[in-house]
Design a protein around this motif. Structure first.
Motif, PDB file in Angstrom:
ATOM      1  N   LEU A  66       6.774 -11.435  -4.321  1.00 16.08           N
ATOM      2  CA  LEU A  66       6.419 -11.927  -3.040  1.00 16.08           C
ATOM      3  C   LEU A  66       5.009 -12.660  -2.953  1.00 16.08           C
ATOM      4  CD1 LEU A  66       7.499  -8.803  -1.351  1.00 16.08           C
ATOM      5  CD2 LEU A  66       8.753 -10.866  -1.496  1.00 16.08           C
ATOM      6  N   ASP A  67       4.313 -12.566  -4.079  1.00 14.21           N
ATOM      7  CA  ASP A  67       2.830 -13.231  -3.860  1.00 14.21           C
ATOM      8  C   ASP A  67       2.234 -12.508  -3.075  1.00 14.21           C
ATOM      9  OD1 ASP A  67       0.875 -14.489  -4.978  1.00 14.21           O
ATOM     10  OD2 ASP A  67       1.277 -16.191  -3.918  1.00 14.21           O
ATOM     11  N   VAL A  68       2.279 -11.147  -2.589  1.00 16.57           N
ATOM     12  CA  VAL A  68       1.544 -10.265  -1.937  1.00 16.57           C
ATOM     13  C   VAL A  68       0.472  -9.416  -2.488  1.00 16.57           C
ATOM     14  CG1 VAL A  68       1.728  -8.713   0.308  1.00 16.57           C
ATOM     15  CG2 VAL A  68       3.340 -10.740   0.152  1.00 16.57           C
ATOM     16  N   ASP A  69      -0.800  -9.463  -1.931  1.00 18.56           N
ATOM     17  CA  ASP A  69      -1.744  -8.477  -2.392  1.00 18.56           C
ATOM     18  C   ASP A  69      -2.310  -7.824  -1.391  1.00 18.56           C
ATOM     19  OD1 ASP A  69      -2.404  -9.099  -5.537  1.00 18.56           O
ATOM     20  OD2 ASP A  69      -1.793 -11.088  -4.499  1.00 18.56           O
ATOM     21  N   LEU A  70      -2.623  -6.445  -1.298  1.00 15.89           N
ATOM     22  CA  LEU A  70      -3.113  -5.839  -0.290  1.00 15.89           C
ATOM     23  C   LEU A  70      -4.194  -4.605  -0.963  1.00 15.89           C
ATOM     24  CD1 LEU A  70       0.135  -4.672   1.989  1.00 15.89           C
ATOM     25  CD2 LEU A  70      -1.441  -6.549   2.292  1.00 15.89           C
ATOM     26  N   THR A  71      -4.902  -4.294  -0.125  1.00 16.69           N
ATOM     27  CA  THR A  71      -5.729  -3.270  -0.456  1.00 16.69           C
ATOM     28  C   THR A  71      -5.457  -2.046   0.189  1.00 16.69           C
ATOM     29  OG1 THR A  71      -7.459  -3.690   1.690  1.00 16.69           O
ATOM     30  CG2 THR A  71      -7.847  -4.942  -0.614  1.00 16.69           C
ATOM     31  N   LEU A  72      -5.826  -0.844  -0.413  1.00 15.63           N
ATOM     32  CA  LEU A  72      -5.559   0.517   0.146  1.00 15.63           C
ATOM     33  C   LEU A  72      -6.104   0.761   1.705  1.00 15.63           C
ATOM     34  CD1 LEU A  72      -4.511   3.389   0.038  1.00 15.63           C
ATOM     35  CD2 LEU A  72      -6.242   3.955  -1.251  1.00 15.63           C
ATOM     36  N   GLU A  73      -7.241   0.084   1.779  1.00 17.61           N
ATOM     37  CA  GLU A  73      -7.871  -0.060   3.130  1.00 17.61           C
ATOM     38  C   GLU A  73      -7.035  -0.835   4.127  1.00 17.61           C
ATOM     39  OE1 GLU A  73     -10.905   0.626   5.908  1.00 17.61           O
ATOM     40  OE2 GLU A  73     -10.651   1.561   4.219  1.00 17.61           O
ATOM     41  N   SER A  74      -6.538  -2.099   3.855  1.00 15.91           N
ATOM     42  CA  SER A  74      -5.866  -2.447   4.722  1.00 15.91           C
ATOM     43  C   SER A  74      -4.666  -1.882   5.081  1.00 15.91           C
ATOM     44  CB  SER A  74      -5.351  -3.909   4.096  1.00 15.91           C
ATOM     45  OG  SER A  74      -4.775  -4.174   3.274  1.00 15.91           O
ATOM     46  N   ILE A  75      -3.929  -1.305   4.167  1.00 16.28           N
ATOM     47  CA  ILE A  75      -2.684  -0.316   4.230  1.00 16.28           C
ATOM     48  C   ILE A  75      -3.018   0.648   5.213  1.00 16.28           C
ATOM     49  CG2 ILE A  75      -0.990   0.992   3.355  1.00 16.28           C
ATOM     50  CD1 ILE A  75      -1.162  -1.000   1.038  1.00 16.28           C
ATOM     51  N   LEU A  76      -4.155   1.566   5.156  1.00 14.74           N
ATOM     52  CA  LEU A  76      -4.585   2.735   6.058  1.00 14.74           C
ATOM     53  C   LEU A  76      -4.892   2.227   7.254  1.00 14.74           C
ATOM     54  CD1 LEU A  76      -6.654   4.657   3.267  1.00 14.74           C
ATOM     55  CD2 LEU A  76      -4.238   5.124   4.184  1.00 14.74           C
ATOM     56  N   HIS A  77      -5.620   1.122   7.530  1.00 14.39           N
ATOM     57  CA  HIS A  77      -6.096   0.762   8.643  1.00 14.39           C
ATOM     58  C   HIS A  77      -5.952  -0.713   8.964  1.00 14.39           C
ATOM     59  CE1 HIS A  77      -8.558   4.301   8.763  1.00 14.39           C
ATOM     60  NE2 HIS A  77      -8.741   4.058   7.548  1.00 14.39           N
ATOM     61  N   PRO A  78      -4.471  -0.951   9.209  1.00 13.11           N
ATOM     62  CA  PRO A  78      -4.177  -2.574   9.549  1.00 13.11           C
ATOM     63  C   PRO A  78      -4.940  -3.143  10.679  1.00 13.11           C
ATOM     64  CG  PRO A  78      -2.394  -0.864   9.968  1.00 13.11           C
ATOM     65  CD  PRO A  78      -3.421  -0.284   9.382  1.00 13.11           C
ATOM     66  N   GLU A  79      -5.250  -2.025  11.586  1.00  9.46           N
ATOM     67  CA  GLU A  79      -5.930  -2.875  12.926  1.00  9.46           C
ATOM     68  C   GLU A  79      -7.257  -3.464  12.726  1.00  9.46           C
ATOM     69  OE1 GLU A  79      -7.605   1.279  12.215  1.00  9.46           O
ATOM     70  OE2 GLU A  79      -5.473   0.387  12.112  1.00  9.46           O
ATOM     71  N   ARG A  80      -7.798  -2.963  11.330  1.00 11.92           N
ATOM     72  CA  ARG A  80      -8.900  -3.563  10.930  1.00 11.92           C
ATOM     73  C   ARG A  80      -8.813  -5.320  10.286  1.00 11.92           C
ATOM     74  NH1 ARG A  80     -11.786   1.362   8.107  1.00 11.92           N
ATOM     75  NH2 ARG A  80     -11.908   2.785   9.928  1.00 11.92           N
ATOM     76  N   TYR A  81      -7.684  -5.571  10.106  1.00 14.94           N
ATOM     77  CA  TYR A  81      -7.480  -6.687   9.354  1.00 14.94           C
ATOM     78  C   TYR A  81      -6.266  -7.374  10.068  1.00 14.94           C
ATOM     79  CZ  TYR A  81      -9.842  -4.294   5.846  1.00 14.94           C
ATOM     80  OH  TYR A  81     -10.790  -3.438   5.161  1.00 14.94           O
ATOM     81  N   PRO A  82      -6.531  -7.724  11.459  1.00 21.13           N
ATOM     82  CA  PRO A  82      -5.491  -8.539  12.261  1.00 21.13           C
ATOM     83  C   PRO A  82      -4.854  -9.800  11.756  1.00 21.13           C
ATOM     84  CG  PRO A  82      -7.539  -8.963  13.378  1.00 21.13           C
ATOM     85  CD  PRO A  82      -7.937  -7.846  11.879  1.00 21.13           C
ATOM     86  N   LEU A  83      -3.645  -9.950  11.858  1.00 20.79           N
ATOM     87  CA  LEU A  83      -3.065 -11.254  11.237  1.00 20.79           C
ATOM     88  C   LEU A  83      -3.336 -12.575  12.254  1.00 20.79           C
ATOM     89  CD1 LEU A  83       0.631  -9.914  10.579  1.00 20.79           C
ATOM     90  CD2 LEU A  83      -1.303 -10.384   8.910  1.00 20.79           C
ATOM     91  N   VAL A  84      -4.029 -13.406  11.983  1.00 26.47           N
ATOM     92  CA  VAL A  84      -4.543 -14.538  12.799  1.00 26.47           C
ATOM     93  C   VAL A  84      -4.151 -15.765  12.072  1.00 26.47           C
ATOM     94  CG1 VAL A  84      -6.758 -15.608  13.815  1.00 26.47           C
ATOM     95  CG2 VAL A  84      -6.509 -13.233  13.468  1.00 26.47           C
ATOM     96  N   ALA A  85      -3.402 -16.562  12.776  1.00 25.83           N
ATOM     97  CA  ALA A  85      -3.307 -17.969  12.263  1.00 25.83           C
ATOM     98  C   ALA A  85      -4.126 -18.989  12.771  1.00 25.83           C
ATOM     99  CB  ALA A  85      -1.628 -18.163  12.603  1.00 25.83           C
ATOM    100  N   LYS A  86      -4.548 -19.822  11.891  1.00 24.90           N
ATOM    101  CA  LYS A  86      -5.485 -20.985  12.344  1.00 24.90           C
ATOM    102  C   LYS A  86      -4.861 -22.218  12.546  1.00 24.90           C
ATOM    103  CE  LYS A  86      -9.781 -18.793  11.174  1.00 24.90           C
ATOM    104  NZ  LYS A  86     -10.708 -19.015  10.339  1.00 24.90           N
ATOM    105  N   GLY A  87      -4.671 -22.993  13.579  1.00 20.53           N
ATOM    106  CA  GLY A  87      -3.914 -24.117  13.619  1.00 20.53           C
ATOM    107  C   GLY A  87      -4.526 -25.579  13.746  1.00 20.53           C
TER     108      GLY A  87
END
Length: 87
Positions: A66-87
């Motif tokens: 899937l070409d996806v990389d995640l850190t343990l921190e982002s899994i434990l606290h996804p609210e700290r890493y919001p998904l933001v798209a820039k247009g």
């Protein structure tokens, strides 16, 4: 004479269940839930691609299909890493 252990410690991560809402991954004896709402890259992925997780380092998870990389921190606290798209 004393023998030394061969190889290093295995950094295992295992997907244990997949539901319509997300999936569970066993990491260091604890089960983590990754909801598709927070981790949308997995929503349409094949089961084999989700289960193909690798753990190159203790804090790093990689899904090569899937070409996806995640850190343990982002899994434990996804609210700290919001998904933001820039247009």
């Amino acid at each position: 004479m004393r023998s030394e252990a061969h190889g290093g410690a295995t950094l295992a991560a295992e997907v244990t269940n997949i539901s319509p809402h997300g999936f569970w991954m066993l990491v260091d004896g604890r089960e983590l839930f990754l909801p598709f709402a927070e981790f949308p890259w997995f929503r349409q992925a094949a089961v084999g691609a989700i289960c193909g997780v690798e753990r190159p380092r203790p804090e790093h998870f990689h899904w090569p299909a899937l070409d996806v990389d995640l850190t343990l921190e982002s899994i434990l606290h996804p609210e700290r890493y919001p998904l933001v798209a820039k247009g």
